[in-house]
Design a protein around this motif. Structure first.
Motif, PDB file in Angstrom:
ATOM      1  N   ALA A  48       0.832  -1.210   0.000  1.00 17.84           N
ATOM      2  CA  ALA A  48       0.000   0.000   0.000  1.00 17.84           C
ATOM      3  C   ALA A  48       0.865   1.258   0.000  1.00 17.84           C
ATOM      4  O   ALA A  48       0.546   2.242  -0.681  1.00 17.84           O
ATOM      5  CB  ALA A  48      -0.941  -0.007   1.202  1.00 17.84           C
ATOM      6  N   ALA A  49       1.973   1.235   0.745  1.00 21.06           N
ATOM      7  CA  ALA A  49       2.875   2.397   0.801  1.00 21.06           C
ATOM      8  C   ALA A  49       3.585   2.602  -0.538  1.00 21.06           C
ATOM      9  O   ALA A  49       3.870   3.740  -0.928  1.00 21.06           O
ATOM     10  CB  ALA A  49       3.881   2.234   1.936  1.00 21.06           C
ATOM     11  N   GLN A  50       3.861   1.519  -1.264  1.00 20.49           N
ATOM     12  CA  GLN A  50       4.430   1.658  -2.606  1.00 20.49           C
ATOM     13  C   GLN A  50       3.406   2.293  -3.547  1.00 20.49           C
ATOM     14  O   GLN A  50       3.754   3.166  -4.341  1.00 20.49           O
ATOM     15  CB  GLN A  50       4.879   0.295  -3.142  1.00 20.49           C
ATOM     16  CG  GLN A  50       6.131  -0.223  -2.479  1.00 20.49           C
ATOM     17  CD  GLN A  50       6.495  -1.615  -2.939  1.00 20.49           C
ATOM     18  OE1 GLN A  50       5.665  -2.515  -2.974  1.00 20.49           O
ATOM     19  NE2 GLN A  50       7.758  -1.795  -3.299  1.00 20.49           N
ATOM     20  N   LYS A  51       2.177   1.854  -3.455  1.00 14.91           N
ATOM     21  CA  LYS A  51       1.125   2.459  -4.287  1.00 14.91           C
ATOM     22  C   LYS A  51       0.962   3.941  -3.955  1.00 14.91           C
ATOM     23  O   LYS A  51       0.796   4.772  -4.842  1.00 14.91           O
ATOM     24  CB  LYS A  51      -0.205   1.734  -4.083  1.00 14.91           C
ATOM     25  CG  LYS A  51      -0.291   0.410  -4.781  1.00 14.91           C
ATOM     26  CD  LYS A  51      -1.666  -0.184  -4.561  1.00 14.91           C
ATOM     27  CE  LYS A  51      -1.889  -1.379  -5.424  1.00 14.91           C
ATOM     28  NZ  LYS A  51      -3.225  -1.958  -5.227  1.00 14.91           N
ATOM     29  N   LYS A  52       1.022   4.251  -2.657  1.00 13.77           N
ATOM     30  CA  LYS A  52       0.869   5.640  -2.210  1.00 13.77           C
ATOM     31  C   LYS A  52       1.967   6.521  -2.789  1.00 13.77           C
ATOM     32  O   LYS A  52       1.712   7.649  -3.203  1.00 13.77           O
ATOM     33  CB  LYS A  52       0.902   5.681  -0.682  1.00 13.77           C
ATOM     34  CG  LYS A  52       0.488   7.005  -0.071  1.00 13.77           C
ATOM     35  CD  LYS A  52       0.770   7.000   1.427  1.00 13.77           C
ATOM     36  CE  LYS A  52      -0.427   6.708   2.249  1.00 13.77           C
ATOM     37  NZ  LYS A  52      -0.178   6.855   3.707  1.00 13.77           N
ATOM     38  N   SER A  53       3.201   5.995  -2.847  1.00 17.47           N
ATOM     39  CA  SER A  53       4.324   6.785  -3.359  1.00 17.47           C
ATOM     40  C   SER A  53       4.385   6.780  -4.883  1.00 17.47           C
ATOM     41  O   SER A  53       4.992   7.659  -5.484  1.00 17.47           O
ATOM     42  CB  SER A  53       5.650   6.266  -2.807  1.00 17.47           C
ATOM     43  OG  SER A  53       6.039   5.067  -3.455  1.00 17.47           O
ATOM     44  N   GLY A  54       3.802   5.746  -5.493  1.00 15.26           N
ATOM     45  CA  GLY A  54       3.854   5.628  -6.950  1.00 15.26           C
ATOM     46  C   GLY A  54       5.190   5.129  -7.467  1.00 15.26           C
ATOM     47  O   GLY A  54       5.491   5.263  -8.647  1.00 15.26           O
ATOM     48  N   LYS A  55       6.006   4.547  -6.571  1.00 11.55           N
ATOM     49  CA  LYS A  55       7.315   4.032  -6.988  1.00 11.55           C
ATOM     50  C   LYS A  55       7.718   2.863  -6.102  1.00 11.55           C
ATOM     51  O   LYS A  55       7.018   2.511  -5.155  1.00 11.55           O
ATOM     52  CB  LYS A  55       8.360   5.137  -6.970  1.00 11.55           C
ATOM     53  CG  LYS A  55       8.471   5.880  -5.676  1.00 11.55           C
ATOM     54  CD  LYS A  55       9.374   7.090  -5.794  1.00 11.55           C
ATOM     55  CE  LYS A  55       9.342   7.862  -4.479  1.00 11.55           C
ATOM     56  NZ  LYS A  55      10.071   9.077  -4.529  1.00 11.55           N
ATOM     57  N   ALA A  56       8.862   2.270  -6.385  1.00  8.90           N
ATOM     58  CA  ALA A  56       9.317   1.104  -5.620  1.00  8.90           C
ATOM     59  C   ALA A  56       9.566   1.439  -4.148  1.00  8.90           C
ATOM     60  O   ALA A  56       9.316   0.617  -3.275  1.00  8.90           O
ATOM     61  CB  ALA A  56      10.579   0.521  -6.248  1.00  8.90           C
ATOM     62  N   GLN A  57      10.064   2.638  -3.866  1.00  4.38           N
ATOM     63  CA  GLN A  57      10.298   3.037  -2.484  1.00  4.38           C
ATOM     64  C   GLN A  57       8.955   3.412  -1.864  1.00  4.38           C
ATOM     65  O   GLN A  57       8.270   4.297  -2.373  1.00  4.38           O
ATOM     66  CB  GLN A  57      11.251   4.234  -2.388  1.00  4.38           C
ATOM     67  CG  GLN A  57      12.652   3.950  -2.831  1.00  4.38           C
ATOM     68  CD  GLN A  57      12.779   3.881  -4.345  1.00  4.38           C
ATOM     69  OE1 GLN A  57      12.008   4.471  -5.093  1.00  4.38           O
ATOM     70  NE2 GLN A  57      13.755   3.118  -4.822  1.00  4.38           N
TER      71      GLN A  57
END
Length: 185
Positions: free
Chosen positions: A119-128
């Motif tokens: 979910a945090a990757q989706k939130k950032s829109g990137k691998a990090q």
């Protein structure tokens, strides 16, 4: 935090996990899952401090590596096991979608942790993953998981500072029902 199984997550980077069931055993629950990984995708080097993890390749070719060891490969019908405390990574080493059945034992906080990271990757829109969520998860669950490719200075200095700032800014309300971390025995 309880999840109804099956429970599906994806990180939009080519990884999809389906948590299928929990098998209750006297020495800890086994989490059974399926994963689908796009060519070239897979998690970075990481460690499960308290869990063993295994995969059986159903379709495709998996590449995997233990820290400091050469890359290895397994094909359909072959299985691999990562013992707890062993830094490892894996990826789809073939041209088609990699499909595996896997397990983690004991299950501990795996569903929550992996769901939150994706979910945090989706939130950032990137691998990090999004920085505040990443700080929360990596600091809170350090007794269970470690992201080995993250520089030590970032893990030991930067993330604790970001975590404290996140607490001051009330960034963690969405984690209010997060399970307690499991401590090393």
């Amino acid at each position: 935090m309880n999840y109804l199984l099956p429970h599906t997550i994806d990180n939009f980077l080519g990884e999809k996990l389906i948590f299928k069931r929990l098998l209750h055993e006297p020495d800890g629950d086994v989490l059974v899952a399926e994963n689908f990984v796009q060519p070239g995708s897979g998690p970075p080097m990481h460690t499960h401090w308290l869990q063993d993890e295994g995969f059986t390749v159903l379709k495709g070719r998996i590449g995997y590596q233990l820290a400091g060891q050469p890359e290895q490969y397994a094909n359909a019908g072959e299985s691999i096991v990562f013992k707890r405390g062993t830094p490892h990574r894996f990826w789809n080493a073939g041209p088609d979608v990699l499909h595996c059945e896997g397990w983690l034992k004991p299950a501990n906080t795996s569903i929550f942790f992996l769901s939150s990271i994706f979910a945090a990757q989706k939130k950032s829109g990137k691998a990090q993953p999004e920085v505040f969520d990443a700080a929360y998860l990596i600091i809170r669950y350090a007794s269970e998981y470690e992201m080995n490719e993250m520089p030590v200075f970032v893990r030991k200095v930067i993330l604790p500072v970001v975590y404290r700032i996140g607490k001051l800014l009330n960034k963690y309300e969405h984690f209010k029902d997060a399970p307690e971390p499991v401590k090393h025995l």
